[in-house]
Design an enzyme around this catalytic site. Structure first.
Site, PDB file in Angstrom:
ATOM      1  N   LYS A  45       0.829  -1.218   0.000  1.00  0.00           N
ATOM      2  CA  LYS A  45       0.000   0.000   0.000  1.00  0.00           C
ATOM      3  C   LYS A  45       0.863   1.267   0.000  1.00  0.00           C
ATOM      4  O   LYS A  45       0.699   2.151  -0.836  1.00  0.00           O
ATOM      5  CB  LYS A  45      -0.930   0.016   1.237  1.00  0.00           C
ATOM      6  CG  LYS A  45      -1.865  -1.178   1.330  1.00  0.00           C
ATOM      7  CD  LYS A  45      -2.774  -1.110   2.539  1.00  0.00           C
ATOM      8  CE  LYS A  45      -2.100  -1.290   3.885  1.00  0.00           C
ATOM      9  NZ  LYS A  45      -1.509  -2.632   4.115  1.00  0.00           N
ATOM     10  N   ARG A  66      -0.913  -9.417  12.679  1.00  0.00           N
ATOM     11  CA  ARG A  66      -1.549  -8.363  11.866  1.00  0.00           C
ATOM     12  C   ARG A  66      -2.392  -8.980  10.753  1.00  0.00           C
ATOM     13  O   ARG A  66      -3.471  -8.492  10.429  1.00  0.00           O
ATOM     14  CB  ARG A  66      -0.474  -7.441  11.278  1.00  0.00           C
ATOM     15  CG  ARG A  66       0.028  -6.423  12.290  1.00  0.00           C
ATOM     16  CD  ARG A  66       1.445  -5.980  12.029  1.00  0.00           C
ATOM     17  NE  ARG A  66       1.647  -5.341  10.754  1.00  0.00           N
ATOM     18  CZ  ARG A  66       2.850  -5.142  10.194  1.00  0.00           C
ATOM     19  NH1 ARG A  66       3.941  -5.513  10.832  1.00  0.00           N
ATOM     20  NH2 ARG A  66       2.957  -4.553   9.031  1.00  0.00           N
ATOM     21  N   ARG A 126      11.693  -5.186   4.986  1.00  0.00           N
ATOM     22  CA  ARG A 126      11.367  -3.766   4.826  1.00  0.00           C
ATOM     23  C   ARG A 126      12.270  -2.881   5.679  1.00  0.00           C
ATOM     24  O   ARG A 126      12.568  -3.185   6.821  1.00  0.00           O
ATOM     25  CB  ARG A 126       9.920  -3.500   5.223  1.00  0.00           C
ATOM     26  CG  ARG A 126       9.644  -1.984   5.272  1.00  0.00           C
ATOM     27  CD  ARG A 126       8.211  -1.618   5.330  1.00  0.00           C
ATOM     28  NE  ARG A 126       7.447  -2.404   6.250  1.00  0.00           N
ATOM     29  CZ  ARG A 126       6.127  -2.430   6.264  1.00  0.00           C
ATOM     30  NH1 ARG A 126       5.442  -1.721   5.400  1.00  0.00           N
ATOM     31  NH2 ARG A 126       5.490  -3.167   7.135  1.00  0.00           N
ATOM     32  N   ARG A 158      10.558  -0.961  11.423  1.00  0.00           N
ATOM     33  CA  ARG A 158       9.388  -0.695  12.269  1.00  0.00           C
ATOM     34  C   ARG A 158       9.313  -1.676  13.428  1.00  0.00           C
ATOM     35  O   ARG A 158       9.686  -2.837  13.266  1.00  0.00           O
ATOM     36  CB  ARG A 158       8.124  -0.828  11.404  1.00  0.00           C
ATOM     37  CG  ARG A 158       7.564   0.516  11.018  1.00  0.00           C
ATOM     38  CD  ARG A 158       6.521   0.415   9.971  1.00  0.00           C
ATOM     39  NE  ARG A 158       5.411  -0.469  10.310  1.00  0.00           N
ATOM     40  CZ  ARG A 158       4.360  -0.645   9.529  1.00  0.00           C
ATOM     41  NH1 ARG A 158       4.278   0.003   8.388  1.00  0.00           N
ATOM     42  NH2 ARG A 158       3.382  -1.454   9.882  1.00  0.00           N
ATOM     43  N   ARG A 169     -10.682  -0.003   8.258  1.00  0.00           N
ATOM     44  CA  ARG A 169     -10.298  -1.401   8.417  1.00  0.00           C
ATOM     45  C   ARG A 169     -11.334  -2.212   9.145  1.00  0.00           C
ATOM     46  O   ARG A 169     -11.074  -3.349   9.546  1.00  0.00           O
ATOM     47  CB  ARG A 169      -9.002  -1.503   9.218  1.00  0.00           C
ATOM     48  CG  ARG A 169      -7.815  -1.223   8.370  1.00  0.00           C
ATOM     49  CD  ARG A 169      -6.563  -1.640   9.073  1.00  0.00           C
ATOM     50  NE  ARG A 169      -5.536  -0.757   8.624  1.00  0.00           N
ATOM     51  CZ  ARG A 169      -4.286  -1.124   8.399  1.00  0.00           C
ATOM     52  NH1 ARG A 169      -3.909  -2.350   8.609  1.00  0.00           N
ATOM     53  NH2 ARG A 169      -3.424  -0.261   7.959  1.00  0.00           N
TER      54      ARG A 169
END
Ligand code: AP5
Length: 222
Positions: A18, A169, A129, A158, A94
């Site tokens: 995203k 998640r 990431r 993160r 969400r």
């Protein structure tokens, strides 16, 4: 007559791409990018009471309560820049309660983009990431490596980007996604997010050009 600015929602599992696609979309379409996760991380970094409560949920991969997130996103959407340029809402709504609240405030998208990515790819994307704290750009050690040594040296990770946390998640995402989709059925487009980031963007760009074209045609008919 001038067309109303474009309003776009982008959704998908954790690490489906995203944020990466939003960088590319905003470059061309100049929409205001509003990412629920980024707003929450800013709150966490600011050390507010809401930030502290948000972090507790984020660490468990759960949704942050509506009383924190709903107003936060509504306020950002109501700013003059979002109203004038149009918006690109990333990772919101969400849940059906968030979608219902948004509708109640009068925020409806022209298009709802769902990035489809098989689960086995997501974990690899998450653990690789990295983020550049200076530019905010998203990298991946294998798929989008940093351009220079200097950037590589300052990349951060993160706090919720571990294999264990992404699985949590993902559970939250899978539990809620159908309810949200059912509220945007008439404007939903599914895009294969497992392709390269350039190929995913080409598909999204085609979708957005079509939306703009249709809206322009509708105005000519008026
Ligand atoms: P959030 O920050 O939104 O996290 P997320 O949904 O888990 O999504 P990510 O940001 O992890 O991934 P992305 O899809 O943006 O992927 P990216 O482009 O970075 O939310 C975090 C938490 O905040 C939630 O768990 C929740 O607790 C809370 N929260 C957020 N919204 C909320 C809401 N509405 N209500 C309540 N709570 C909320 O890409 C990932 C990696 O893959 C990168 O390294 C990238 O370089 C790479 N990559 C991207 N595309 C490709 C490609 N096509 N090919 C190869 N690699 C690629």
């Amino acid at each position: 007559i001038k067309a109303e600015p474009l309003k776009v929602m982008i959704s998908g599992a954790p690490a489906s791409g995203k944020g990466t696609q939003c960088e590319l979309i905003t470059k061309k379409y100049d929409l205001v990018h509003i990412a629920a996760g980024d707003l929450l991380r800013a709150e966490v970094a600011a050390g507010t009471e809401n930030g502290r409560r948000a972090k507790e949920c984020m660490e468990k991969g759960q949704l942050v309560p509506d009383e924190i997130v709903v107003t936060m996103v509504k306020e950002r959407l109501s700013q003059p820049d979002s109203q004038e340029k149009g918006w690109l809402l990333d990772g919101y709504p969400r849940s059906s309660s968030q979608a219902t609240a948004l509708k109640g405030f009068g925020f409806e998208p022209h298009i709802f983009i769902l990035l489809d990515v098989p689960e086995e790819i997501l974990v690899e994307r998450v653990v690789g990431r990295r983020l550049d704290p200076v530019t905010g750009k998203i990298y991946h050690l294998k798929y989008s490596p940093p351009e220079t040594e200097e950037i590589a040296a300052r990349l951060t990770q993160r706090f919720d980007d571990t294999e264990e946390k992404v699985k949590l998640r993902l559970l939250t995402h899978n539990k809620n996604v159908e309810a949200v989709l059912s509220m945007y059925e008439d404007v939903t487009v599914r895009v294969d997010g497992s392709l390269s980031k350039e190929d995913v963007y080409t598909k999204i760009d085609t979708v957005l050009r079509n939306v703009l074209g249709q809206r322009q045609a509708a105005i000519v008919l008026l």
